[in-house]
Scaffold this active site. Structure first.
Site, PDB file in Angstrom:
ATOM      1  N   SER A   1       0.808  -1.024  -0.097  1.00 19.60           N
ATOM      2  CA  SER A   1       0.227   0.099  -0.021  1.00 19.60           C
ATOM      3  C   SER A   1       0.891   1.249  -0.003  1.00 19.60           C
ATOM      4  O   SER A   1       1.809   1.404  -0.690  1.00 19.60           O
ATOM      5  CB  SER A   1      -1.020   0.056   1.261  1.00 19.60           C
ATOM      6  OG  SER A   1      -1.695   0.917   1.198  1.00 19.60           O
TER       7      SER A   1
ATOM      8  N   TYR B   1      -4.619   8.528  -6.441  1.00 22.37           N
ATOM      9  CA  TYR B   1      -3.568   7.486  -5.854  1.00 22.37           C
ATOM     10  C   TYR B   1      -4.191   6.975  -4.691  1.00 22.37           C
ATOM     11  O   TYR B   1      -4.222   5.664  -4.242  1.00 22.37           O
ATOM     12  CB  TYR B   1      -2.226   7.989  -6.022  1.00 22.37           C
ATOM     13  CG  TYR B   1      -1.108   7.143  -5.275  1.00 22.37           C
ATOM     14  CD1 TYR B   1      -0.665   5.959  -6.011  1.00 22.37           C
ATOM     15  CD2 TYR B   1      -0.573   7.491  -4.179  1.00 22.37           C
ATOM     16  CE1 TYR B   1       0.136   5.004  -5.498  1.00 22.37           C
ATOM     17  CE2 TYR B   1       0.510   6.743  -3.639  1.00 22.37           C
ATOM     18  CZ  TYR B   1       0.990   5.487  -4.413  1.00 22.37           C
ATOM     19  OH  TYR B   1       1.855   4.551  -3.688  1.00 22.37           O
TER      20      TYR B   1
ATOM     21  N   LYS C   1      -5.020   3.232  -3.113  1.00 22.49           N
ATOM     22  CA  LYS C   1      -4.516   2.462  -2.138  1.00 22.49           C
ATOM     23  C   LYS C   1      -5.571   2.319  -0.856  1.00 22.49           C
ATOM     24  O   LYS C   1      -5.400   1.568  -0.180  1.00 22.49           O
ATOM     25  CB  LYS C   1      -3.346   3.147  -1.545  1.00 22.49           C
ATOM     26  CG  LYS C   1      -2.160   3.319  -2.813  1.00 22.49           C
ATOM     27  CD  LYS C   1      -1.570   1.985  -3.051  1.00 22.49           C
ATOM     28  CE  LYS C   1      -0.316   1.875  -3.685  1.00 22.49           C
ATOM     29  NZ  LYS C   1       0.372   0.730  -4.297  1.00 22.49           N
TER      30      LYS C   1
END
Ligand code: NAP
Length: 278
Positions: free
Chosen positions: A132, A146, A150
């Protein structure tokens, strides 16, 4: 008996470093990458199988797993490392660019996981390690897409863990900091992002760029070694621990997220990203 790890995205960065590390520790390594010409000196190890795996291509996922089992007999650990950062202003990113970010960072890890699970269930053993980010725990400005990918990877890992525990299969999350001492930075804002410039955001971009500059200066200089060590620990510690946060740079913000009230957390992150931005 030697153990075997399959790692995605070993052409550079954490993936390449962790492939070398496991091989040096005597493990069998299935070093997978989109373009096997990028294998470099991973080719020099007898216990490393280099094979193609594009997380956006289910056929290559199946064939890499099959080739690994054929060569080494079984797979004990899978590291879902392949990923990249679509950084920039949300409004400037096309739906297609966002979709690709999720295809690689989320659906890619899910597809590799789905493909390995029958083998792990048959063995009644296996460990899935998902890479992650600090951005998987907190939303960073200029990284909303992004972070969203994650966060999704973290939610997936957390829920999946309960499904698999009684089958002898473990799920682990590694949260590296924002050191970016890999090929990561070169891909940020690269051709795959398709970002358009919107001039209204320019003052914000200038200020937030300075904040990020300061954060990079404060990053752990040995981040890659720490992340590699944490992945190896997750593969070998025999515990059901879920999260590993190997770099110090990310700890103040993670502690604020996880050990203080929502109000205190917001005050802290405002001091980082808003006040310095006014
Ligand atoms: P990197 O050096 O750019 O490595 C990324 C790897 O992912 C490369 O091997 C790349 O392969 C591969 N990849 C990209 N798309 C792929 C696809 N469709 N199928 C298979 N492989 C693909 O960056 P890195 O920092 O080592 O990144 C590794 C992981 O760490 C990522 O998940 C990233 O989000 C995470 N992370 C990095 C940092 C950091 O600061 N560096 C911090 C937190 C988290 P190609 O060579 O073929 O493009």
């Amino acid at each position: 008996m030697k153990k075997t790890v399959l790692i995605t995205g070993t052409s550079s960065g954490f993936g390449a470093a962790v492939a070398h590390f496991f091989a040096e520790k005597g493990w069998n390594v299935i070093a997978t990458m989109r373009d096997t010409h990028k294998a470099g000196d991973l080719r020099n190890s007898d216990n490393v199988l280099i094979t193609k795996l594009d997380v956006q291509d289910a056929v290559t996922i199946e064939s890499a797993i099959a080739a690994g089992i054929e060569r080494f007999g079984r797979i004990d650990v899978v590291v879902n490392n392949a990923g990249y950062g679509l950084f920039g202003i949300f409004e400037s990113a096309s739906r297609e660019a966002i979709q690709t970010q999720f295809d690689v960072n989320v659906f890619g890890a899910m597809d590799v996981t789905r493909a390995i699970l029958p083998h792990f269930r048959a063995n009644h053993a296996g460990t899935i390690i998902n890479i992650s980010s600090g951005a998987g725990a907190i939303g960073f400005p200029m990284a909303s897409i992004y972070s969203a990918s994650k966060f999704a990877l973290e939610g997936f890992s957390e829920g999946l863990r309960y499904e698999l525990a009684s089958l002898g299969i473990r799920v682990k999350i590694i949260e590296p900091g924002g050191a970016m001492q890999t090929g990561f930075m070169a891909r940020v804002g690269g051709e795959s992002t398709g970002l358009q410039l919107i001039e209204d955001y320019l003052p914000f971009l200038g200020k937030i760029g300075k904040v990020y500059g300061g954060m990079q200066e404060a990053a752990d200089p040995d981040a890659v070694e720490k992340v590699v060590a944490a992945i190896f620990e997750a593969a070998t510690d025999g515990t059901d621990r879920l999260r590993y946060t190997p770099t110090n740079d990310i700890l103040p913000i993670l502690n604020a997220r996880r050990s203080s009230s929502e109000e205190a957390y917001q005050l802290f992150t405002n001091s980082l990203f808003v006040s310095q931005n006014e």
